[in-house]
Design a protein around this motif. Structure first.
Motif, mmCIF file in Angstrom:
data_model
loop_
_atom_site.group_PDB
_atom_site.id
_atom_site.type_symbol
_atom_site.label_atom_id
_atom_site.label_comp_id
_atom_site.label_asym_id
_atom_site.label_seq_id
_atom_site.Cartn_x
_atom_site.Cartn_y
_atom_site.Cartn_z
ATOM 1 N N GLU A 41 39.068 23.072 -9.465
ATOM 2 C CA GLU A 41 38.911 23.842 -8.221
ATOM 3 C C GLU A 41 38.292 22.994 -7.107
ATOM 4 O OE1 GLU A 41 36.616 27.121 -9.669
ATOM 5 O OE2 GLU A 41 38.285 27.768 -10.947
ATOM 6 N N GLY A 42 37.784 21.819 -7.481
ATOM 7 C CA GLY A 42 37.221 20.910 -6.474
ATOM 8 C C GLY A 42 35.909 21.390 -5.884
ATOM 9 N N THR A 43 35.145 22.206 -6.621
ATOM 10 C CA THR A 43 33.849 22.673 -6.120
ATOM 11 C C THR A 43 32.847 21.503 -6.101
ATOM 12 O OG1 THR A 43 33.015 23.211 -8.313
ATOM 13 C CG2 THR A 43 34.225 24.952 -7.183
ATOM 14 N N ALA A 44 31.731 21.702 -5.393
ATOM 15 C CA ALA A 44 30.706 20.646 -5.332
ATOM 16 C C ALA A 44 30.203 20.335 -6.741
ATOM 17 C CB ALA A 44 29.562 21.102 -4.432
ATOM 18 N N LEU A 45 29.998 21.411 -7.523
ATOM 19 C CA LEU A 45 29.524 21.220 -8.901
ATOM 20 C C LEU A 45 30.550 20.401 -9.698
ATOM 21 C CD1 LEU A 45 27.949 23.972 -11.108
ATOM 22 C CD2 LEU A 45 29.680 22.451 -12.062
ATOM 23 N N GLY A 46 31.846 20.740 -9.519
ATOM 24 C CA GLY A 46 32.911 20.037 -10.238
ATOM 25 C C GLY A 46 32.952 18.562 -9.873
ATOM 26 N N LYS A 47 32.816 18.271 -8.572
ATOM 27 C CA LYS A 47 32.864 16.861 -8.130
ATOM 28 C C LYS A 47 31.710 16.081 -8.731
ATOM 29 C CE LYS A 47 35.405 17.587 -3.884
ATOM 30 N NZ LYS A 47 35.251 18.292 -2.630
ATOM 31 N N ASP A 48 30.545 16.709 -8.774
ATOM 32 C CA ASP A 48 29.374 16.039 -9.319
ATOM 33 C C ASP A 48 29.528 15.847 -10.839
ATOM 34 O OD1 ASP A 48 26.910 14.901 -8.866
ATOM 35 O OD2 ASP A 48 25.857 16.702 -9.590
ATOM 36 N N ALA A 49 30.007 16.913 -11.514
ATOM 37 C CA ALA A 49 30.131 16.865 -12.979
ATOM 38 C C ALA A 49 31.152 15.823 -13.429
ATOM 39 C CB ALA A 49 30.532 18.247 -13.506
ATOM 40 N N LYS A 50 32.202 15.622 -12.638
ATOM 41 C CA LYS A 50 33.301 14.730 -13.045
ATOM 42 C C LYS A 50 32.807 13.309 -13.336
ATOM 43 C CE LYS A 50 38.108 13.647 -11.822
ATOM 44 N NZ LYS A 50 38.114 12.425 -12.559
ATOM 45 N N ARG A 51 31.825 12.856 -12.532
ATOM 46 C CA ARG A 51 31.291 11.495 -12.742
ATOM 47 C C ARG A 51 30.749 11.343 -14.159
ATOM 48 N NH1 ARG A 51 26.534 10.332 -9.978
ATOM 49 N NH2 ARG A 51 26.100 12.505 -9.476
ATOM 50 N N TYR A 52 30.017 12.376 -14.603
ATOM 51 C CA TYR A 52 29.418 12.319 -15.939
ATOM 52 C C TYR A 52 30.502 12.432 -17.008
ATOM 53 C CZ TYR A 52 25.025 13.275 -13.496
ATOM 54 O OH TYR A 52 23.933 13.210 -12.658
ATOM 55 N N MET A 53 31.422 13.369 -16.799
ATOM 56 C CA MET A 53 32.446 13.644 -17.816
ATOM 57 C C MET A 53 33.355 12.427 -18.020
ATOM 58 S SD MET A 53 33.251 17.492 -16.573
ATOM 59 C CE MET A 53 34.267 18.081 -17.912
ATOM 60 N N ASP A 54 33.759 11.798 -16.927
ATOM 61 C CA ASP A 54 34.650 10.635 -17.038
ATOM 62 C C ASP A 54 33.979 9.488 -17.784
ATOM 63 O OD1 ASP A 54 36.644 11.964 -15.775
ATOM 64 O OD2 ASP A 54 36.461 10.935 -13.852
ATOM 65 N N ALA A 55 32.643 9.436 -17.720
ATOM 66 C CA ALA A 55 31.923 8.362 -18.410
ATOM 67 C C ALA A 55 31.513 8.764 -19.827
ATOM 68 C CB ALA A 55 30.685 7.987 -17.597
ATOM 69 N N GLY A 56 31.778 10.025 -20.194
ATOM 70 C CA GLY A 56 31.363 10.483 -21.533
ATOM 71 C C GLY A 56 29.877 10.774 -21.620
ATOM 72 N N GLU A 57 29.233 10.947 -20.449
ATOM 73 C CA GLU A 57 27.791 11.283 -20.428
ATOM 74 C C GLU A 57 27.619 12.790 -20.293
ATOM 75 O OE1 GLU A 57 25.262 9.156 -20.711
ATOM 76 O OE2 GLU A 57 26.538 7.372 -20.767
ATOM 77 N N LEU A 58 26.429 13.280 -20.583
ATOM 78 C CA LEU A 58 26.174 14.718 -20.440
ATOM 79 C C LEU A 58 25.864 15.077 -18.990
ATOM 80 C CD1 LEU A 58 23.959 15.530 -23.570
ATOM 81 C CD2 LEU A 58 26.440 15.770 -23.284
ATOM 82 N N VAL A 59 26.382 16.203 -18.569
ATOM 83 C CA VAL A 59 26.051 16.771 -17.258
ATOM 84 C C VAL A 59 24.591 17.260 -17.357
ATOM 85 C CG1 VAL A 59 26.656 18.669 -15.687
ATOM 86 C CG2 VAL A 59 28.468 17.371 -16.854
ATOM 87 N N PRO A 60 23.792 17.115 -16.260
ATOM 88 C CA PRO A 60 22.357 17.459 -16.359
ATOM 89 C C PRO A 60 22.103 18.884 -16.858
ATOM 90 C CG PRO A 60 22.791 16.255 -14.332
ATOM 91 C CD PRO A 60 24.131 16.522 -14.961
ATOM 92 N N ASP A 61 21.012 19.022 -17.603
ATOM 93 C CA ASP A 61 20.670 20.302 -18.248
ATOM 94 C C ASP A 61 20.568 21.459 -17.254
ATOM 95 O OD1 ASP A 61 20.520 19.109 -20.758
ATOM 96 O OD2 ASP A 61 18.379 18.654 -20.555
ATOM 97 N N ASP A 62 19.968 21.209 -16.071
ATOM 98 C CA ASP A 62 19.779 22.337 -15.143
ATOM 99 C C ASP A 62 21.118 22.879 -14.646
ATOM 100 O OD1 ASP A 62 20.101 19.936 -13.792
ATOM 101 O OD2 ASP A 62 18.977 20.579 -12.032
ATOM 102 N N VAL A 63 22.110 21.996 -14.483
ATOM 103 C CA VAL A 63 23.442 22.435 -14.031
ATOM 104 C C VAL A 63 24.070 23.307 -15.118
ATOM 105 C CG1 VAL A 63 25.775 21.632 -13.425
ATOM 106 C CG2 VAL A 63 23.755 20.341 -12.653
#
Ligand code: AP5
Length: 214
Positions: A41-63
């Motif tokens: 959907e291209g939301t701000a949360l999605g754009k931020d999360a993608k960086r972590y997901m593409d690297a195989g890292e966890l998205v921050p706990d608060d999110v």
């Protein structure tokens, strides 16, 4: 009923959740699916999360805890299967606080286990439908017609960006460092059961039913 499915990436949590939804009349809540929807959907949360997901890292706990909080409010007390959440002890503690606030509790926690090499084999051969989300496997669960979704007929199955070899390796590292301790958290609270994730989907399904006594 509130059930948590734990286990390494690719162990078969999503596959078994499909059966359990029917058996338990429950809704699947997959943080991976919620995040991928936000990316699409291209939301701000999605754009931020993608960086972590593409690297195989966890998205921050608060999110993640924010997403789960919204979802639980929306579900208004329905039975839930958590798939891929919690993934850190901090998320497990946050979920406990959320459940307390809602007057609910976690009833069961099921950990599926397999060796890392099985994870690598399963994830490298996973394909999914970009239209309806159905999951296939080129070796263990191929579509009836090559490259065509059995469920919605969409032509063109895709490989997830994070199912590339170097990202799989990092997801496994992250799993052992940050997620494996979550099983200990629930073991100490007395509601953890385990099932061997090796074998056919049907074999694992039968072990899951036995472990949960359903
Ligand atoms: P997420 O989407 O949750 O990925 P995952 O946990 O790594 O789980 P998978 O979806 O890869 O595997 P699965 O266990 O569901 O296996 P499946 O049934 O598909 O997370 C992706 C990313 O989002 C994370 O890396 C992170 O960045 C972020 N994220 C998500 N949640 C988060 C959280 N809580 N906190 C922070 N970040 C978060 O099966 C895999 C394949 O094997 C399929 O092809 C299937 O057909 C096949 N298969 C299944 N069972 C069998 C069997 N018994 N035999 C043979 N093949 C089988």
């Amino acid at each position: 009923m509130r059930l948590i499915l734990l286990g390494p990436p690719g162990v078969g949590k999503g596959t078994q959740a499909q059966f359990l939804m029917d058996r338990l009349q429950a809704v699947q809540v997959s943080t991976g699916d919620l995040l991928r929807a936000a990316v699409r959907e291209g939301t701000a949360l999605g754009k931020d999360a993608k960086r972590y997901m593409d690297a195989g890292e966890l998205v921050p706990d608060d999110v993640i805890l924010g997403l789960i909080g919204e979802k639980m409010t929306e579900l208004k007390g329905r039975s839930v299967i958590f798939d891929g959440f919690p993934r850190t002890v901090a998320q497990a503690e946050g979920l406990d606080r959320l459940m307390d606030g809602l007057g609910q509790q976690i009833d069961r926690v099921l950990e599926l286990t397999v060796e890392d090499q099985v994870v690598i084999d399963r994830l490298s051969s996973r394909r999914s439908c970009p239209q309806c989300g159905a999951v296939f496997n080129l070796i263990s669960a191929p579509p009836k017609v090559e490259n065509v979704c059995d469920v919605c007929g969409h032509v063109g199955l895709i490989q997830r960006d994070d199912d590339k070899p170097e990202v799989i390796a990092n997801r496994l590292r992250v799993y052992h460092d940050q997620t494996a301790p979550v099983a200990g958290y629930y073991h100490d609270r007395g509601n953890l059961v385990q099932a061997d994730g090796l074998g056919s989907v049907e074999e694992v399904r039968s072990r899951v039913d036995s472990a949960l006594a359903i």
